[in-house]
Design a protein around this motif. Sequence first.
Motif, PDB file in Angstrom:
ATOM      1  N   CYS A 375       0.825  -1.221   0.000  1.00 24.37           N
ATOM      2  CA  CYS A 375       0.000   0.000   0.000  1.00 24.37           C
ATOM      3  C   CYS A 375       0.859   1.272   0.000  1.00 24.37           C
ATOM      4  N   PRO A 376       0.799   2.072  -1.071  1.00 25.72           N
ATOM      5  CA  PRO A 376       1.625   3.288  -1.131  1.00 25.72           C
ATOM      6  C   PRO A 376       1.113   4.405  -0.229  1.00 25.72           C
ATOM      7  N   MET A 377      -0.054   4.195   0.381  1.00 25.89           N
ATOM      8  CA  MET A 377      -0.622   5.214   1.276  1.00 25.89           C
ATOM      9  C   MET A 377      -0.386   4.858   2.747  1.00 25.89           C
ATOM     10  N   LEU A 379      -1.451   2.419   4.404  1.00 26.09           N
ATOM     11  CA  LEU A 379      -2.683   1.956   5.055  1.00 26.09           C
ATOM     12  C   LEU A 379      -2.559   0.464   5.396  1.00 26.09           C
ATOM     13  N   PRO A 381      -4.670  -2.452   4.533  1.00 29.38           N
ATOM     14  CA  PRO A 381      -5.839  -2.964   3.795  1.00 29.38           C
ATOM     15  C   PRO A 381      -6.535  -4.128   4.476  1.00 29.38           C
ATOM     16  N   MET A 384      -8.676  -2.705   7.105  1.00 29.12           N
ATOM     17  CA  MET A 384      -9.758  -1.917   6.482  1.00 29.12           C
ATOM     18  C   MET A 384     -10.872  -2.842   6.006  1.00 29.12           C
ATOM     19  N   CYS A 404      -7.717   5.944   1.085  1.00 33.63           N
ATOM     20  CA  CYS A 404      -7.397   4.969   0.030  1.00 33.63           C
ATOM     21  C   CYS A 404      -7.536   5.652  -1.336  1.00 33.63           C
ATOM     22  N   ILE A 405      -6.532   5.496  -2.175  1.00 36.84           N
ATOM     23  CA  ILE A 405      -6.590   6.116  -3.511  1.00 36.84           C
ATOM     24  C   ILE A 405      -7.077   5.110  -4.567  1.00 36.84           C
ATOM     25  N   GLU A 406      -7.497   3.948  -4.117  1.00 36.85           N
ATOM     26  CA  GLU A 406      -8.073   2.904  -4.988  1.00 36.85           C
ATOM     27  C   GLU A 406      -7.100   2.499  -6.094  1.00 36.85           C
ATOM     28  N   CYS A 407      -5.810   2.454  -5.750  1.00 38.03           N
ATOM     29  CA  CYS A 407      -4.794   2.138  -6.753  1.00 38.03           C
ATOM     30  C   CYS A 407      -4.794   0.659  -7.118  1.00 38.03           C
ATOM     31  N   GLY A 408      -5.288  -0.179  -6.219  1.00 36.19           N
ATOM     32  CA  GLY A 408      -5.371  -1.614  -6.524  1.00 36.19           C
ATOM     33  C   GLY A 408      -4.115  -2.405  -6.196  1.00 36.19           C
ATOM     34  N   CYS A 409      -3.076  -1.772  -5.606  1.00 37.15           N
ATOM     35  CA  CYS A 409      -1.840  -2.505  -5.299  1.00 37.15           C
ATOM     36  C   CYS A 409      -2.116  -3.662  -4.332  1.00 37.15           C
ATOM     37  N   CYS A 410      -2.979  -3.409  -3.336  1.00 39.65           N
ATOM     38  CA  CYS A 410      -3.274  -4.444  -2.331  1.00 39.65           C
ATOM     39  C   CYS A 410      -3.947  -5.648  -2.989  1.00 39.65           C
ATOM     40  N   VAL A 421     -10.281  -3.668  -3.135  1.00 34.81           N
ATOM     41  CA  VAL A 421     -10.621  -2.330  -3.655  1.00 34.81           C
ATOM     42  C   VAL A 421     -12.133  -2.174  -3.801  1.00 34.81           C
ATOM     43  N   PHE A 424     -13.421  -1.390  -0.543  1.00 36.49           N
ATOM     44  CA  PHE A 424     -13.131  -0.027  -0.070  1.00 36.49           C
ATOM     45  C   PHE A 424     -14.024   1.003  -0.761  1.00 36.49           C
TER      46      PHE A 424
HETATM   47  S1  SF4 Z   1      -6.266   0.397  -3.060  1.00 35.48           S
HETATM   48 FE1  SF4 Z   1      -5.219  -0.796  -1.492  1.00 35.48          FE
HETATM   49  S2  SF4 Z   1      -3.075  -0.365  -1.811  1.00 35.48           S
HETATM   50 FE2  SF4 Z   1      -4.178   1.256  -2.904  1.00 35.48          FE
HETATM   51  S3  SF4 Z   1      -4.369   2.922  -1.410  1.00 35.48           S
HETATM   52 FE3  SF4 Z   1      -6.199   1.645  -1.191  1.00 35.48          FE
HETATM   53  S4  SF4 Z   1      -5.699   0.242   0.447  1.00 35.48           S
HETATM   54 FE4  SF4 Z   1      -3.772   1.081  -0.267  1.00 35.48          FE
END
Ligand code: SF4
Length: 442
Positions: A375-377, A379, A381, A384, A404-410, A421, A424
Amino acid sequence: MAFSFFGGVHPKENKHYACDVPVQDFPAPDLVVIPMSQHIGAPCKPLVKKGDLVTMGQKIGDNAGLCVPVHASVSGKVKAVEPRAHTSGTTMMSVVIENDHLDTLCPDITPRTQEQVDALTPEQLIDIIHEGGIVGMGGATFPTHVKLSGGIGKVDTVIVNAGECEPFITADDRLCREMPEKVIAGLKIVMKIFGLKEGHIGIEDNKPQAAAALREHIVPGDGIILDVLPAKYPQGAEKQLIYAVTGREVPSGGLPAAVGCAVFNAATCKAICDVVYEGMPLIRRIVTVSGDILMEPKNLMVPIGTSFNDLLEACGHSEYPYKVLSGGPMMGAAQYDLSVPTIKGVNAVTVLGRKNEYAVKDPHCLRCGRCIDACPMHLMPVLMYKALESGSVDEMKRNNIMDCIECGCCAYTCPASVPLVLGFRVAKQMIRNEAAKAKAKA
Ligand code: SF4
Ligand code: SF4
């Protein structure tokens, strides 16, 4: 100096499908559908009615408050003003125009010379950008005039986002290779508005031709700095780009202006250049149409309002698509109705085949912690998602789901395919709904 942000992932880039395909003009279709909402804020009210004749670039929707006007992308006759399918998955009031294929230009559109541009004040420039319907074209669709007017006196660093870290998408790469002078001209206008002597362009190191084209057009003494950053997803996310370029961290819940920064997508800078120099509002944009089953992936200059169906037809596909996304595979939104129109924030249409299909019946968290590392934020996950499962909005807020920026890395790293995602997005909507209820009661 470039900093590397925490977390992130390295998904397969899949840029090879379209990165070497030059931008082609997509012929305007017989019918365009122009939604009245293509931005964050109040939707426009239609300014035309069925039967009206319109010219290319004519303003056809506007509203008071936080709103950005929309314009006709073709000349012709208004066939209908009615709700139509929209990439958000809902329907949206839209102006449907029958193209007369005459391309009759709106008489209000007049180019400006460099001397005329130089004579414009920051307020006049912001007004031109607003009237030109410019929004953040990286997907966020935040009204550009609001970002500009809100940043005056606060912003000391402006960054052009040419990161384009999403797999498959090559629209900004091609833009920077083919029209670097327009990106730079747009940046200079933004620098003038903020009263800055220096501006940055952030680009990943996997786009050497684009970086070279930009470098070639940077004139010494212009104050423009090209920051070539290591390719890592989500390098193109606003907060991660700010950190990578400046080392500054946008606080939780804060905007980039809180740390003196403002970020503008490369395509937004080109749109700013177009409206200021040519008087041309935002009526077309570059869209990457790519994917693993397309016969001819392309980068197309597409009139706003062109349907996804038209774009797919122009590229051909070898099998019936399993999934069609507005955007890329990490952050894009799956579309169930391909009559949806291309809008200002659509930088790509990604078409995936059956081999990408997967179904997880009962995803159970393995407590591996990979999502936390990714998670680049910063957080958590896994926690959450537990908060979402608890149904407690307080618990969701405590776990900072709104950050959460909803980047999808998690979700990308999760070995158990927990739909993080998706969860979230649901949780954020629950938090917003509760806030709206509280506001209504107060
Ligand atoms: S989508 Fe997942 S990895 Fe991306 S900011 Fe949200 S919790 Fe973190
Ligand atoms: S990556 Fe998936 S399985 Fe691992 S802790 Fe996170 S949610 Fe659980």
